[in-house]
Write a protein that holds these residues in place. Structure first.
Motif, mmCIF file in Angstrom:
data_model
loop_
_atom_site.group_PDB
_atom_site.id
_atom_site.type_symbol
_atom_site.label_atom_id
_atom_site.label_comp_id
_atom_site.label_asym_id
_atom_site.label_seq_id
_atom_site.Cartn_x
_atom_site.Cartn_y
_atom_site.Cartn_z
ATOM 1 N N LEU A 1 6.136 7.285 -0.517
ATOM 2 C CA LEU A 1 6.765 7.944 -1.656
ATOM 3 C C LEU A 1 6.241 9.375 -1.776
ATOM 4 O O LEU A 1 5.145 9.675 -1.297
ATOM 5 C CB LEU A 1 6.446 7.198 -2.962
ATOM 6 C CG LEU A 1 7.038 5.803 -3.172
ATOM 7 C CD1 LEU A 1 6.441 5.178 -4.427
ATOM 8 C CD2 LEU A 1 8.553 5.862 -3.271
ATOM 9 N N PRO A 2 6.986 10.263 -2.442
ATOM 10 C CA PRO A 2 6.414 11.572 -2.774
ATOM 11 C C PRO A 2 5.129 11.404 -3.585
ATOM 12 O O PRO A 2 4.944 10.393 -4.273
ATOM 13 C CB PRO A 2 7.519 12.238 -3.601
ATOM 14 C CG PRO A 2 8.777 11.561 -3.158
ATOM 15 C CD PRO A 2 8.385 10.138 -2.877
ATOM 16 N N TRP A 3 4.271 12.418 -3.515
ATOM 17 C CA TRP A 3 2.920 12.297 -4.062
ATOM 18 C C TRP A 3 2.885 11.806 -5.504
ATOM 19 O O TRP A 3 2.214 10.820 -5.815
ATOM 20 C CB TRP A 3 2.205 13.631 -3.920
ATOM 21 C CG TRP A 3 0.970 13.776 -4.767
ATOM 22 C CD1 TRP A 3 0.751 14.664 -5.763
ATOM 23 C CD2 TRP A 3 -0.223 12.978 -4.685
ATOM 24 N NE1 TRP A 3 -0.486 14.496 -6.307
ATOM 25 C CE2 TRP A 3 -1.112 13.461 -5.669
ATOM 26 C CE3 TRP A 3 -0.614 11.908 -3.886
ATOM 27 C CZ2 TRP A 3 -2.371 12.914 -5.861
ATOM 28 C CZ3 TRP A 3 -1.873 11.365 -4.081
ATOM 29 C CH2 TRP A 3 -2.738 11.864 -5.056
ATOM 30 N N ARG A 4 3.573 12.485 -6.409
ATOM 31 C CA ARG A 4 3.448 12.100 -7.816
ATOM 32 C C ARG A 4 4.030 10.718 -8.079
ATOM 33 O O ARG A 4 3.521 9.962 -8.895
ATOM 34 C CB ARG A 4 4.092 13.163 -8.710
ATOM 35 C CG ARG A 4 3.231 14.427 -8.790
ATOM 36 C CD ARG A 4 3.813 15.479 -9.691
ATOM 37 N NE ARG A 4 2.949 16.656 -9.727
ATOM 38 C CZ ARG A 4 3.292 17.825 -10.219
ATOM 39 N NH1 ARG A 4 4.502 17.991 -10.724
ATOM 40 N NH2 ARG A 4 2.460 18.846 -10.213
ATOM 41 N N ARG A 5 5.097 10.364 -7.382
ATOM 42 C CA ARG A 5 5.653 9.023 -7.542
ATOM 43 C C ARG A 5 4.704 7.977 -6.969
ATOM 44 O O ARG A 5 4.561 6.880 -7.520
ATOM 45 C CB ARG A 5 7.014 8.937 -6.857
ATOM 46 C CG ARG A 5 8.122 9.678 -7.608
ATOM 47 C CD ARG A 5 9.444 9.531 -6.903
ATOM 48 N NE ARG A 5 9.838 8.138 -6.790
ATOM 49 C CZ ARG A 5 10.736 7.681 -5.935
ATOM 50 N NH1 ARG A 5 11.331 8.519 -5.092
ATOM 51 N NH2 ARG A 5 11.044 6.402 -5.899
ATOM 52 N N SER A 6 4.021 8.303 -5.864
ATOM 53 C CA SER A 6 3.073 7.345 -5.300
ATOM 54 C C SER A 6 1.899 7.141 -6.252
ATOM 55 O O SER A 6 1.429 6.011 -6.448
ATOM 56 C CB SER A 6 2.583 7.818 -3.925
ATOM 57 O OG SER A 6 1.841 9.010 -4.016
ATOM 58 N N LEU A 7 1.446 8.218 -6.880
ATOM 59 C CA LEU A 7 0.353 8.109 -7.842
ATOM 60 C C LEU A 7 0.765 7.261 -9.042
ATOM 61 O O LEU A 7 -0.004 6.406 -9.509
ATOM 62 C CB LEU A 7 -0.070 9.502 -8.294
ATOM 63 C CG LEU A 7 -1.276 9.590 -9.230
ATOM 64 C CD1 LEU A 7 -2.513 9.016 -8.567
ATOM 65 C CD2 LEU A 7 -1.520 11.040 -9.640
ATOM 66 N N MET A 8 1.982 7.462 -9.554
ATOM 67 C CA MET A 8 2.464 6.671 -10.684
ATOM 68 C C MET A 8 2.606 5.200 -10.311
ATOM 69 O O MET A 8 2.260 4.313 -11.102
ATOM 70 C CB MET A 8 3.797 7.226 -11.184
ATOM 71 C CG MET A 8 3.687 8.583 -11.851
ATOM 72 S SD MET A 8 5.325 9.219 -12.313
ATOM 73 C CE MET A 8 4.876 10.846 -12.931
ATOM 74 N N ALA A 9 3.115 4.925 -9.118
ATOM 75 C CA ALA A 9 3.258 3.536 -8.681
ATOM 76 C C ALA A 9 1.901 2.860 -8.584
ATOM 77 O O ALA A 9 1.743 1.689 -8.967
ATOM 78 C CB ALA A 9 3.981 3.480 -7.336
ATOM 79 N N PHE A 10 0.900 3.592 -8.103
ATOM 80 C CA PHE A 10 -0.447 3.046 -7.999
ATOM 81 C C PHE A 10 -1.049 2.794 -9.374
ATOM 82 O O PHE A 10 -1.552 1.703 -9.670
ATOM 83 C CB PHE A 10 -1.314 4.007 -7.196
ATOM 84 C CG PHE A 10 -2.784 3.689 -7.226
ATOM 85 C CD1 PHE A 10 -3.261 2.499 -6.711
ATOM 86 C CD2 PHE A 10 -3.692 4.583 -7.780
ATOM 87 C CE1 PHE A 10 -4.620 2.199 -6.739
ATOM 88 C CE2 PHE A 10 -5.038 4.296 -7.813
ATOM 89 C CZ PHE A 10 -5.510 3.103 -7.296
ATOM 90 N N MET B 1 0.847 -1.188 0.000
ATOM 91 C CA MET B 1 0.000 0.000 0.000
ATOM 92 C C MET B 1 0.885 1.241 0.000
ATOM 93 O O MET B 1 1.720 1.432 0.890
ATOM 94 C CB MET B 1 -0.909 0.003 1.228
ATOM 95 C CG MET B 1 -1.805 -1.233 1.337
ATOM 96 S SD MET B 1 -3.007 -1.378 -0.023
ATOM 97 C CE MET B 1 -4.067 0.033 0.323
ATOM 98 N N VAL B 2 0.684 2.092 -1.001
ATOM 99 C CA VAL B 2 1.492 3.296 -1.138
ATOM 100 C C VAL B 2 0.759 4.478 -0.511
ATOM 101 O O VAL B 2 -0.473 4.535 -0.522
ATOM 102 C CB VAL B 2 1.823 3.571 -2.617
ATOM 103 C CG1 VAL B 2 0.589 3.995 -3.403
ATOM 104 C CG2 VAL B 2 2.929 4.612 -2.756
ATOM 105 N N ALA B 3 1.541 5.389 0.061
ATOM 106 C CA ALA B 3 0.990 6.613 0.629
ATOM 107 C C ALA B 3 2.038 7.700 0.552
ATOM 108 O O ALA B 3 3.235 7.424 0.417
ATOM 109 C CB ALA B 3 0.551 6.394 2.084
#
Length: 263
Positions: free
Chosen positions: A85-94, A44-46
Motif C-alpha cells: 500500500l502507499p505509505w500513509r495507507r500502510s501506516l493506517m492499516a497497521f 504484513m503490510v509494506a
C-alpha cells in the motif's frame, strides 16, 4: 518505514480484493514458495513502491525486503500474505490492526515506545547525492548544509537533527525517483535517501554517471518490522525476532543483500 506520503484520505478497511491480489502474487515471486499450512497467513503490510527493497512490478511484489521476509516465513514455517500500500495507507492499516505487522521501519524513539520493533532485518546507508559536476564535495555535519535546497521524500524520517534543522530548505517529493528528477533539473542542490534507493532510481533513468554520492553518510540506520503490542501479535513478533537472528548468524540476510545489491 521510510515511506512516501501516498493518499491523504483516510482509507476504508482493506477489502478482500486487496488480499486476494497480494495472495495471488506468491506464485510469481522470484523466491521459492513459503510453507503452506492450515494456520491463517500473517498479513504484513509494506510500502508499495520503495525500490529496490519492495515494489510492485508486472503484478509481482518483489524486492530485497520481500525476499528477507519470505525467507523468514520459510524459516518459521508460516505463511505470509503481503499487502502493498502507499505509505500513509500502510501506516493506517497497521495502526488500526487490519494487518499483523509492518515493514520496513526506520528507528525512532516514538516507534520503540509505541510498537514492538523487531529486528533489525538489515541496515541502510543514508546519504546525500548531488550532480557529478557540483562543487559540493562532502559534508562534515548538518551545519555544512546551511542555505542549501535539499530534496527529500514526503513522510520519510531521516535523522532527528536533519528532520528539525532550520537552516536549509527541504523540497519534498512523492518518491526518490521524483526527488532525483528535481536534482537533474536543478530544482534542488542535493537529495537525501538510502544509497541503494538513489542508485536504483538513477539506473532507471539512465543517469548513474550524472550524479555523485557524497563520501560521508548522513547516517547508517537499521530497519525493523513493527507489531502492535497485543498478545497474539507479540507472539508473532517473538517468532520473527528469533528467525531474523538465525538468518543474521548464518549469513542468509547477507546473501540476499549481496544477490540484489552486488553491481
Amino acid at each position: 518505514m521510510d515511506g512516501s506520503a501516498g493518499s491523504s484520505r483516510t482509507p476504508t478497511r482493506i477489502g478482500r480484493r486487496q488480499f486476494v491480489l497480494t495472495a495471488a502474487m506468491w506464485p510469481a515471486l522470484s523466491v521459492p514458495a513459503i510453507a503452506r499450512g492450515t494456520d491463517p497467513a500473517w498479513r504484513m503490510v509494506a510500502m508499495d513502491y520503495f525500490p529496490p527493497y519492495n515494489y510492485v512490478s508486472g503484478g509481482r511484489f518483489m524486492g530485497i525486503d520481500v525476499d528477507i521476509m519470505a525467507e523468514a516465513a520459510r524459516d518459521m514455517g508460516v505463511r505470509i500474505e503481503f499487502v502493498p500500500l502507499p505509505w500513509r495507507r500502510s501506516l493506517m492499516a497497521f495502526q488500526s490492526g487490519e494487518v499483523d505487522g509492518m515493514f520496513q521501519l526506520a528507528p525512532t524513539a516514538q516507534r520503540f515506545r509505541d510498537w514492538q520493533m523487531v529486528g533489525p532485518m538489515r541496515s541502510t546507508r543514508v546519504v546525500l547525492a548531488t550532480l557529478a559536476g557540483s562543487g559540493v564535495q562532502d559534508f562534515t555535519g548538518i551545519g555544512d548544509l546551511r542555505g542549501r535546497v535539499i530534496g527529500t521524500v514526503n513522510g520519510f524520517t531521516y535523522t532527528p537533527e536533519f528532520n528539525t534543522a532550520p537552516h536549509f530548505t527541504r523540497e519534498g517529493s512523492v518518491d526518490d525517483e521524483t526527488s532525483l528528477r528535481k536534482l537533474l533539473l536543478g530544482r534542488v542542490e542535493l537529495i537525501v535517501g538510502g544509497q541503494p534507493n538513489i542508485l536504483h532510481a538513477a539506473d532507471k533513468l539512465g543517469m548513474r554517471d550524472a550524479i555523485r554520492i557524497l563520501p560521508t553518510p548522513l547516517d547508517v540506520q537499521p530497519r525493523y518490522t513493527g507489531f502492535l503490542r497485543e498478545p497474539a501479535r507479540l507472539e508473532k513478533a517473538a517468532l520473527l525476532q528469533d528467525s531474523l537472528a538465525r538468518m543474521q548468524m548464518d549469513g542468509r540476510i547477507d546473501a540476499i543483500l549481496h544477490r540484489n545489491l552486488a553491481q
